[in-house]
Motif scaffolding. Structure first.
Motif, short mmCIF file in Angstrom:
data_model
loop_
_atom_site.label_atom_id
_atom_site.label_comp_id
_atom_site.label_asym_id
_atom_site.label_seq_id
_atom_site.Cartn_x
_atom_site.Cartn_y
_atom_site.Cartn_z
N ALA A 170 0.84 -1.21 0.00
CA ALA A 170 0.00 0.00 0.00
C ALA A 170 0.87 1.26 0.00
O ALA A 170 0.64 2.18 -0.78
CB ALA A 170 -0.93 0.00 1.20
N TYR A 171 1.88 1.29 0.86
CA TYR A 171 2.76 2.46 1.01
C TYR A 171 3.43 2.81 -0.32
O TYR A 171 3.56 3.98 -0.66
CB TYR A 171 3.81 2.15 2.08
N ALA A 172 3.86 1.80 -1.04
CA ALA A 172 4.55 2.01 -2.31
C ALA A 172 3.55 2.14 -3.47
O ALA A 172 3.97 2.17 -4.62
CB ALA A 172 5.51 0.86 -2.58
N THR A 173 2.30 2.23 -3.16
CA THR A 173 1.19 2.41 -4.12
C THR A 173 1.15 1.32 -5.18
O THR A 173 0.89 1.59 -6.35
CB THR A 173 1.21 3.81 -4.77
N LEU A 174 1.38 0.07 -4.77
CA LEU A 174 1.33 -1.05 -5.71
C LEU A 174 -0.10 -1.53 -5.97
O LEU A 174 -0.34 -2.28 -6.89
CB LEU A 174 2.18 -2.21 -5.21
N GLY A 175 -1.04 -1.13 -5.12
CA GLY A 175 -2.43 -1.40 -5.40
C GLY A 175 -3.09 -2.54 -4.65
O GLY A 175 -4.25 -2.83 -4.89
N GLU A 210 -3.21 4.94 3.20
CA GLU A 210 -1.77 4.69 3.41
C GLU A 210 -1.03 4.92 2.10
O GLU A 210 0.09 5.45 2.11
CB GLU A 210 -1.49 3.28 3.92
N ALA A 211 -1.62 4.53 0.99
CA ALA A 211 -0.99 4.76 -0.31
C ALA A 211 -0.78 6.25 -0.55
O ALA A 211 0.29 6.67 -1.02
CB ALA A 211 -1.83 4.14 -1.43
N LEU A 212 -1.75 7.05 -0.22
CA LEU A 212 -1.62 8.50 -0.39
C LEU A 212 -0.54 9.05 0.54
O LEU A 212 0.30 9.86 0.14
CB LEU A 212 -2.96 9.19 -0.11
N ILE A 213 -0.54 8.59 1.79
CA ILE A 213 0.47 9.03 2.75
C ILE A 213 1.87 8.61 2.28
O ILE A 213 2.82 9.41 2.31
CB ILE A 213 0.15 8.48 4.16
N GLY A 214 2.00 7.36 1.83
CA GLY A 214 3.29 6.88 1.32
C GLY A 214 3.76 7.70 0.13
O GLY A 214 4.94 8.06 0.02
N PHE A 215 2.85 8.02 -0.77
CA PHE A 215 3.17 8.82 -1.95
C PHE A 215 3.72 10.19 -1.52
O PHE A 215 4.72 10.66 -2.06
CB PHE A 215 1.90 8.98 -2.80
N ILE A 216 3.08 10.80 -0.55
CA ILE A 216 3.52 12.11 -0.05
C ILE A 216 4.91 12.00 0.59
O ILE A 216 5.80 12.82 0.33
CB ILE A 216 2.50 12.69 0.95
N LEU A 217 5.12 10.98 1.42
CA LEU A 217 6.40 10.83 2.10
C LEU A 217 7.53 10.47 1.14
O LEU A 217 8.67 10.94 1.30
CB LEU A 217 6.29 9.80 3.23
N ILE A 218 7.24 9.65 0.15
CA ILE A 218 8.25 9.33 -0.86
C ILE A 218 8.60 10.58 -1.66
O ILE A 218 9.77 10.85 -1.96
CB ILE A 218 7.77 8.17 -1.76
N GLY A 219 7.59 11.39 -1.96
CA GLY A 219 7.85 12.66 -2.65
C GLY A 219 8.69 13.60 -1.81
O GLY A 219 9.59 14.28 -2.32
N TRP A 220 8.41 13.62 -0.50
CA TRP A 220 9.20 14.46 0.41
C TRP A 220 10.65 14.00 0.41
O TRP A 220 11.58 14.81 0.38
CB TRP A 220 8.57 14.36 1.80
N SER A 221 10.86 12.69 0.44
CA SER A 221 12.23 12.15 0.41
C SER A 221 12.92 12.49 -0.90
O SER A 221 14.12 12.81 -0.92
CB SER A 221 12.20 10.63 0.59
N THR A 222 12.19 12.44 -2.00
CA THR A 222 12.76 12.78 -3.29
C THR A 222 13.21 14.24 -3.31
O THR A 222 14.31 14.57 -3.77
CB THR A 222 11.74 12.52 -4.41
N ALA A 223 12.37 15.12 -2.79
CA ALA A 223 12.73 16.54 -2.71
C ALA A 223 13.97 16.73 -1.84
O ALA A 223 14.84 17.55 -2.15
CB ALA A 223 11.56 17.35 -2.17
N PHE A 224 14.06 15.97 -0.75
CA PHE A 224 15.21 16.03 0.16
C PHE A 224 16.48 15.63 -0.59
O PHE A 224 17.50 16.33 -0.53
CB PHE A 224 14.94 15.09 1.34
N ILE A 225 16.43 14.52 -1.33
CA ILE A 225 17.60 14.05 -2.08
C ILE A 225 18.01 15.08 -3.12
O ILE A 225 19.20 15.41 -3.25
CB ILE A 225 17.29 12.70 -2.78
#
Length: 151
Positions: free
Chosen positions: A104-109, A126-141
């Protein structure tokens, strides 16, 4: 009359799911912010330090370390969701909860298939939350990598 009672139960269930999702979003935001702060401190990702560093084997190692620590952070967040699923008895085993949460976190469905109907919305959220957090990490990198580049 029973239709009204059933509708009332669905409303409570929906409210419970949305409340739980809001609580989990708050928890995940705090965990992620603390995690990114910790990663910044452990790897000394201050702007001044990064600007002094040229793009080299050392900077590649630094970026690799950041990637590894971000993977650990996201795994912890997946584990927190899995613990929540076990707490509400939506999943029976740790492996099942971790698998579902990671999916769910990785939005695999994989959401509604394995979830009790009174909690299935939380998986989608959780998929939406994971998407937001992964995006936040991407911006951080990206923000840290941009400071390593000459220019």
């Amino acid at each position: 009359m029973s239709a009204m009672v059933e509708e009332g139960v669905q409303t409570v269930t929906l409210g419970k799911q949305l409340g739980a999702a809001g609580g989990m979003m708050l928890v995940m935001t705090v965990v992620h912010a603390l995690g990114l702060t910790g990663i910044s401190k452990v790897l000394d990702l201050r702007t001044e330090h990064l600007k002094e560093m040229s793009f080299s084997l050392k900077s590649i190692s630094l970026m690799s370390g950041m990637g590894l620590l971000l993977l650990v952070l996201h795994t912890v967040e997946i584990g927190i969701f899995a613990g929540f699923y076990l707490l509400i008895n939506a999943m029976q085993t740790v492996e099942e909860a971790l698998y579902y949460s990671a999916s769910a976190y990785a939005t695999l469905g994989r959401t509604a298939d394995y979830f009790p109907s009174d909690w299935r919305l939380i998986g989608a959220l959780e998929a939406l939350i994971g998407f937001i957090l992964i995006g936040w990490s991407t911006a951080f990198i990206v923000s840290k990598a941009n400071r390593l580049m000459p220019g």
